[in-house]
Design a protein around this motif. Structure first.
Motif, PDB file in Angstrom:
ATOM      1  N   ASN B 101      81.863  58.801  -5.380  1.00 21.38           N
ATOM      2  CA  ASN B 101      80.366  57.997  -5.074  1.00 21.38           C
ATOM      3  C   ASN B 101      80.633  56.847  -5.930  1.00 21.38           C
ATOM      4  O   ASN B 101      81.581  56.935  -6.611  1.00 21.38           O
ATOM      5  CB  ASN B 101      79.362  58.904  -6.054  1.00 21.38           C
ATOM      6  N   LYS B 131      70.553  56.976  -8.991  1.00 18.27           N
ATOM      7  CA  LYS B 131      71.111  55.949  -7.676  1.00 18.27           C
ATOM      8  C   LYS B 131      72.567  56.359  -7.876  1.00 18.27           C
ATOM      9  O   LYS B 131      73.088  55.429  -8.309  1.00 18.27           O
ATOM     10  CB  LYS B 131      70.340  54.819  -8.013  1.00 18.27           C
ATOM     11  N   ARG B 134      77.046  57.186  -1.307  1.00 14.49           N
ATOM     12  CA  ARG B 134      78.113  58.280  -1.187  1.00 14.49           C
ATOM     13  C   ARG B 134      78.836  57.307  -0.226  1.00 14.49           C
ATOM     14  O   ARG B 134      78.470  56.956   0.570  1.00 14.49           O
ATOM     15  CB  ARG B 134      77.161  58.917  -0.391  1.00 14.49           C
ATOM     16  N   ALA B 142      75.746  56.378   2.559  1.00 11.17           N
ATOM     17  CA  ALA B 142      74.556  56.820   3.107  1.00 11.17           C
ATOM     18  C   ALA B 142      74.388  56.061   1.079  1.00 11.17           C
ATOM     19  O   ALA B 142      74.581  55.810  -0.060  1.00 11.17           O
ATOM     20  CB  ALA B 142      73.882  58.579   2.627  1.00 11.17           C
ATOM     21  N   GLU B 144      71.812  57.188  -2.152  1.00 14.95           N
ATOM     22  CA  GLU B 144      71.194  57.947  -2.442  1.00 14.95           C
ATOM     23  C   GLU B 144      70.366  58.167  -4.521  1.00 14.95           C
ATOM     24  O   GLU B 144      70.810  57.092  -4.837  1.00 14.95           O
ATOM     25  CB  GLU B 144      71.996  59.660  -2.780  1.00 14.95           C
ATOM     26  N   THR B 145      68.760  58.831  -3.694  1.00 12.13           N
ATOM     27  CA  THR B 145      68.475  58.246  -4.924  1.00 12.13           C
ATOM     28  C   THR B 145      68.126  59.971  -5.565  1.00 12.13           C
ATOM     29  O   THR B 145      67.113  61.238  -5.098  1.00 12.13           O
ATOM     30  CB  THR B 145      67.047  57.537  -5.000  1.00 12.13           C
ATOM     31  N   GLU B 209      65.196  63.152   2.967  1.00 11.66           N
ATOM     32  CA  GLU B 209      64.541  64.192   2.119  1.00 11.66           C
ATOM     33  C   GLU B 209      64.723  65.178   1.870  1.00 11.66           C
ATOM     34  O   GLU B 209      64.270  66.458   2.675  1.00 11.66           O
ATOM     35  CB  GLU B 209      62.759  63.850   1.648  1.00 11.66           C
ATOM     36  N   VAL B 223      65.500  64.794  -3.884  1.00  9.09           N
ATOM     37  CA  VAL B 223      66.290  63.189  -2.816  1.00  9.09           C
ATOM     38  C   VAL B 223      66.121  62.864  -1.924  1.00  9.09           C
ATOM     39  O   VAL B 223      65.382  63.245  -0.850  1.00  9.09           O
ATOM     40  CB  VAL B 223      67.668  64.196  -2.931  1.00  9.09           C
ATOM     41  N   LYS B 224      65.778  61.509  -2.550  1.00 12.33           N
ATOM     42  CA  LYS B 224      65.771  60.251  -1.519  1.00 12.33           C
ATOM     43  C   LYS B 224      67.229  59.906  -0.652  1.00 12.33           C
ATOM     44  O   LYS B 224      68.119  59.291  -1.304  1.00 12.33           O
ATOM     45  CB  LYS B 224      64.815  59.504  -0.985  1.00 12.33           C
ATOM     46  N   SER B 225      67.550  60.575   0.610  1.00  7.50           N
ATOM     47  CA  SER B 225      68.756  59.468   0.845  1.00  7.50           C
ATOM     48  C   SER B 225      69.014  58.552   1.988  1.00  7.50           C
ATOM     49  O   SER B 225      67.354  58.564   3.367  1.00  7.50           O
ATOM     50  CB  SER B 225      70.085  60.495   1.239  1.00  7.50           C
ATOM     51  N   TYR B 227      70.813  57.312   5.242  1.00  4.52           N
ATOM     52  CA  TYR B 227      71.718  57.221   5.991  1.00  4.52           C
ATOM     53  C   TYR B 227      72.464  56.056   6.892  1.00  4.52           C
ATOM     54  O   TYR B 227      72.047  55.461   7.656  1.00  4.52           O
ATOM     55  CB  TYR B 227      72.882  58.382   6.951  1.00  4.52           C
TER      56      TYR B 227
END
Lengths: 240, 240
Positions: B101, B131, B134, B142, B144-145, B209, B223-225, B227
Motif C-alpha cells: 500500500n 486513501k 494498492r 487501484a 481506494e478510499t 463499491e 469502500v470506493k475503488s 481498478y
DNA sequence: TCATTAAATTGGTATAGACAACTATACTTT
DNA sequence: AAAGTATAGTTGTCTATACCAATTTAATGA
C-alpha cells in the motif's frame, strides 16, 4: 418432547423440536424464546445442554442471541436471493424493467480452443453459439454470446432463445444448475459492440464472462457479455 | 500464546492461534492435532474451553473431528476462498503477487451524505477517511478510499493501514465480519485516478463499491475503488 | 413526575468431572 | 493364522456450578 432414555442426544432432540416449532410457525420470526435457564429447569436438563441445541440453530441462522435480552427467532433473509445466480431476465425484472432480446445469430459451430476448454470438451465438438442483444425497456443494455454444449440441450431451437434460456434448462430439461464462475473487467467498446449498443466511440463497457456448471459439476455454458457502462451496474451480495 | 488475564476470551485466543497455525502451514492439511485433553493440560484450561475453540473451527470447515480418532486439519477448499469475501491483500496473495500500500491520506472527517447513508450514521458523524494506492508487485493496481465508522475502530492509526485492515478488525478488535454488498461498473479514468494509476487518458477503469457489514448487521465500512482495467479482472464464484 | 440507583434476568465464558461411543493396538485364545 | 479380548486413548454427551457482562425491570429519591 424430550426422552432421556432415547439413544438420540438430548441437545439434538431439543434442536429438532425447536426447528419444527419454527417451521410450523408456532415460533414466529421476532418471537422471544424462553430463557436457557427456563428450558433447563422445565426439561430437567443442564443449561449447557440447552445451549448446545440453541448454538447450533444460531449457527444456522434460525435464531439470534442478544446478551441481556434473550434469544429470538431470526427474521427471514430476503437478501439471500440477491446473492444467488440470476439471469439477465430475472435481474431486469428485479430492477423493475422489462427485459427482451434481439437474436443476432443462432448456429451450431465447432468449439474453438477457449470455448472447448471452458466447457470441458475436445476442440471442434459441436456447440450452439447464440448471439443476442439484451434489451431493458427497449434500450440496448448488452451484447451477449452464449456457448452451450450441444449434447446437453439437444432440442434447442431459435424460439427458445427468445425467452429465458435458464428457465428452459431448469424447468423443461430438468437440469440442475449448480454454481458459476464469473469474471468482470472494464474495457473500451470495439466497433462491433458500438454498432449494436449505440454508444459513442471510446465509451467504457463492462465485460462479463460467466462459466456455468450443473450440480454434478458438468460445464453447461460459457457466456461472454459486454454491458453498457452508462446504464448497467452489477451488484452482488457476498457472504462470508 | 494464551493469556488468561486478557479480556479476550480464552477460546477465542486458542481459536486465533490455531487459525494462524493453519494459515502459515505449521499445521498442514491432513495433520492430526494434539488431543483436546492434551491442549487442556498443556494450556492449563478446561477441556470444554478447548472444545469451544475447536468446534468453531470445525463449523468453519478448517478442522474435522472423528470420534475415537482425533481432530484433523481439513483439506483446503480453494474454491471456497474465492466465493467468499476477500481483501485486496488476500486476493493478491492468491494470485501469487506481492501486495503493498501507499498511504495518500488518513483523516478523521465528518460523514457526507452518501457515506452517512451507507454506514447508517447521521450526517457529519466523524468517520475515518483513508486513501490508499494498492500495489501488486510494486505496480499500481487501484486507487481506494475507505470510510469507516470512527466509533467502531477507536484505536485506528496510520500504521495499521499499512498492512491489512481486515486482519486488524477481526483479530485485534474481535469484530466479526458478516457480508458485503458490492457493485461494479466500468468508467473512464478521471484526472485524479490517472495521476496515481499511471495510465493513458481515456483508459477504462473498473469501479468497485463495497459496503461491508458485521455479523450483527452493523455497517462497518464503505469502500470506493478504481481498478486499472488493463491489469485487474475481478473473479467470483457464485453459488445457487 | 422524572431521573437515578439497585436488583433481577439474560446470555457469555469457564471449570471439573463423569460416562458413553468409537478406534487402534497389543495380547490371548482357539 | 484367525478370531476374540483387553486396554488405552480419542471425541461425544451431559451435569452442576460459578462468575461475568449486557440489558431490563423494579425500587428509590429528589
Amino acid at each position: 418432547m424430550i426422552d432421556k432414555q432415547s439413544p438420540m442426544p438430548i441437545y439434538f432432540q431439543l434442536e429438532r423440536s425447536l426447528r419444527s416449532q419454527i417451521e410450523n410457525n408456532t415460533l414466529k420470526p421476532g418471537d422471544l424464546l424462553p430463557s436457557e435457564r427456563e428450558y433447563a429447569e422445565q426439561l430437567d436438563i443442564s443449561r449447557m445442554t440447552v445451549r448446545q441445541a440453541i448454538t447450533n440453530l444460531v449457527n444456522e441462522g434460525l435464531l439470534t442471541r442478544q446478551k441481556g435480552r434473550g434469544t429470538f427467532v431470526a427474521e427471514q433473509k430476503l437478501e439471500q436471493k440477491l446473492s444467488g445466480l440470476t439471469s439477465f431476465t430475472e435481474d431486469m425484472k428485479v430492477r423493475g424493467m422489462n427485459p427482451a432480446n434481439t437474436l443476432l445469430s443462432f448456429e451450431l459451430v465447432p468449439a474453438e480452443t477457449k470455448v472447448a476448454e471452458r466447457l470441458h470438451l475436445k476442440q471442434h465438438t459441436p456447440v450452439y453459439e447464440i448471439k443476442r442483444i439484451r434489451l431493458a425497456d427497449d434500450v440496448p443494455m448488452a451484447l451477449e454470446t452464449v456457448y452451450i454444449s450441444a449434447n446437453l440441450v439437444k432440442g434447442l431451437t431459435e424460439a427458445i432463445t427468445a425467452s429465458s434460456l435458464y428457465r428452459y434448462i431448469e424447468e423443461d430439461l430438468g437440469l440442475q444448475i449448480g454454481h458459476a464462475v464469473q469474471s468482470m473487467e472494464a474495457a473500451i467498446v470495439n466497433e462491433q459492440e458500438r454498432a449494436h449498443l449505440l454508444v459513442q466511440k471510446g465509451a467504457p463497457v463492462l465485460l462479463i464472462e460467466r462459466n456455468t456448471f450443473l450440480k454434478d459439476g458438468t460445464p453447461l455454458e460459457y457466456v461472454k457479455s459486454s454491458y453498457r457502462a452508462d446504464r448497467y451496474k452489477f451488484t452482488i451480495d457476498i457472504n462470508r
